[in-house]
Design a protein around this motif. Structure first.
Motif, PDB file in Angstrom:
ATOM      1  N   GLY A  61      42.523  39.621   0.592  1.00 15.52           N
ATOM      2  CA  GLY A  61      41.775  38.530  -0.016  1.00 15.52           C
ATOM      3  C   GLY A  61      41.030  38.931  -1.273  1.00 15.52           C
ATOM      4  O   GLY A  61      41.144  38.280  -2.309  1.00 15.52           O
ATOM      5  N   CYS A  62      40.298  40.036  -1.202  1.00 18.99           N
ATOM      6  CA  CYS A  62      39.445  40.407  -2.330  1.00 18.99           C
ATOM      7  C   CYS A  62      39.765  41.777  -2.919  1.00 18.99           C
ATOM      8  O   CYS A  62      39.265  42.121  -3.985  1.00 18.99           O
ATOM      9  CB  CYS A  62      37.981  40.372  -1.905  1.00 18.99           C
ATOM     10  N   GLY A  63      40.557  42.591  -2.212  1.00 23.98           N
ATOM     11  CA  GLY A  63      40.921  43.909  -2.733  1.00 23.98           C
ATOM     12  C   GLY A  63      39.994  45.036  -2.325  1.00 23.98           C
ATOM     13  O   GLY A  63      40.198  46.177  -2.730  1.00 23.98           O
ATOM     14  N   THR A  64      38.963  44.739  -1.525  1.00 22.67           N
ATOM     15  CA  THR A  64      38.063  45.790  -1.057  1.00 22.67           C
ATOM     16  C   THR A  64      38.860  46.861  -0.321  1.00 22.67           C
ATOM     17  O   THR A  64      39.714  46.549   0.485  1.00 22.67           O
ATOM     18  CB  THR A  64      36.989  45.212  -0.122  1.00 22.67           C
ATOM     19  N   ALA A  65      38.569  48.123  -0.627  1.00 22.63           N
ATOM     20  CA  ALA A  65      39.283  49.233   0.007  1.00 22.63           C
ATOM     21  C   ALA A  65      38.448  49.818   1.133  1.00 22.63           C
ATOM     22  O   ALA A  65      37.228  49.948   1.011  1.00 22.63           O
ATOM     23  CB  ALA A  65      39.587  50.308  -1.024  1.00 22.63           C
ATOM     24  N   LEU A  66      39.108  50.167   2.238  1.00 21.08           N
ATOM     25  CA  LEU A  66      38.470  50.835   3.367  1.00 21.08           C
ATOM     26  C   LEU A  66      39.224  52.134   3.643  1.00 21.08           C
ATOM     27  O   LEU A  66      40.430  52.207   3.466  1.00 21.08           O
ATOM     28  CB  LEU A  66      38.518  49.976   4.622  1.00 21.08           C
ATOM     29  N   VAL A  67      38.494  53.163   4.059  1.00 22.87           N
ATOM     30  CA  VAL A  67      39.098  54.404   4.517  1.00 22.87           C
ATOM     31  C   VAL A  67      38.810  54.481   6.007  1.00 22.87           C
ATOM     32  O   VAL A  67      37.655  54.486   6.425  1.00 22.87           O
ATOM     33  CB  VAL A  67      38.522  55.627   3.769  1.00 22.87           C
ATOM     34  N   ILE A  68      39.873  54.498   6.818  1.00 22.47           N
ATOM     35  CA  ILE A  68      39.734  54.467   8.265  1.00 22.47           C
ATOM     36  C   ILE A  68      40.376  55.718   8.841  1.00 22.47           C
ATOM     37  O   ILE A  68      41.509  56.050   8.510  1.00 22.47           O
ATOM     38  CB  ILE A  68      40.426  53.222   8.850  1.00 22.47           C
ATOM     39  N   GLY A  69      39.655  56.401   9.703  1.00 21.11           N
ATOM     40  CA  GLY A  69      40.218  57.582  10.348  1.00 21.11           C
ATOM     41  C   GLY A  69      39.669  58.860   9.752  1.00 21.11           C
ATOM     42  O   GLY A  69      38.826  58.852   8.859  1.00 21.11           O
ATOM     43  N   GLY A  70      40.179  59.948  10.264  1.00 22.39           N
ATOM     44  CA  GLY A  70      39.713  61.248   9.816  1.00 22.39           C
ATOM     45  C   GLY A  70      40.217  61.605   8.429  1.00 22.39           C
ATOM     46  O   GLY A  70      41.396  61.497   8.128  1.00 22.39           O
ATOM     47  N   VAL A  71      39.310  61.969   7.583  1.00 23.94           N
ATOM     48  CA  VAL A  71      39.649  62.417   6.244  1.00 23.94           C
ATOM     49  C   VAL A  71      39.147  63.850   6.112  1.00 23.94           C
ATOM     50  O   VAL A  71      37.983  64.123   6.392  1.00 23.94           O
ATOM     51  CB  VAL A  71      38.977  61.529   5.169  1.00 23.94           C
ATOM     52  N   PRO A  72      40.019  64.773   5.725  1.00 18.13           N
ATOM     53  CA  PRO A  72      39.565  66.163   5.624  1.00 18.13           C
ATOM     54  C   PRO A  72      38.458  66.316   4.585  1.00 18.13           C
ATOM     55  O   PRO A  72      38.519  65.731   3.505  1.00 18.13           O
ATOM     56  CB  PRO A  72      40.816  66.933   5.197  1.00 18.13           C
ATOM     57  N   VAL A  73      37.443  67.073   4.945  1.00 18.90           N
ATOM     58  CA  VAL A  73      36.321  67.321   4.049  1.00 18.90           C
ATOM     59  C   VAL A  73      36.515  68.700   3.414  1.00 18.90           C
ATOM     60  O   VAL A  73      36.714  69.685   4.125  1.00 18.90           O
ATOM     61  CB  VAL A  73      34.983  67.276   4.828  1.00 18.90           C
ATOM     62  N   PRO A  74      36.482  68.763   2.091  1.00 15.81           N
ATOM     63  CA  PRO A  74      36.659  70.064   1.454  1.00 15.81           C
ATOM     64  C   PRO A  74      35.544  71.029   1.854  1.00 15.81           C
ATOM     65  O   PRO A  74      34.383  70.632   1.987  1.00 15.81           O
ATOM     66  CB  PRO A  74      36.590  69.772  -0.042  1.00 15.81           C
TER      67      PRO A  74
END
Length: 63
Positions: A41-54
């Protein structure tokens, strides 16, 4: 674009359809799932789940 999922969108303030764009960051190279989703609808991005942290690297200078 591939997968679709209904999620609460913080910008639309409603349950909306999110789609998973083609991953260009290499998250799927090892067979994993890309954590990025975009509201249709609006293009808002979500990050879901584990993301590696540097991890911080410590360098020592030789004397």
């Amino acid at each position: 674009m591939s997968d679709l999922q209904t999620l609460p969108c913080p910008t639309c303030a409603d349950e909306t359809t999110f789609e998973q764009p083609t991953c260009i960051d290499g998250h799927t190279e090892d067979g994993g799932a890309c954590p990025e989703w975009a509201c249709t609808g609006c293009g808002t991005a979500l990050v879901i789940g584990g993301v590696p942290v540097p991890q911080r690297e410590v360098w020592h200078r030789a004397a």
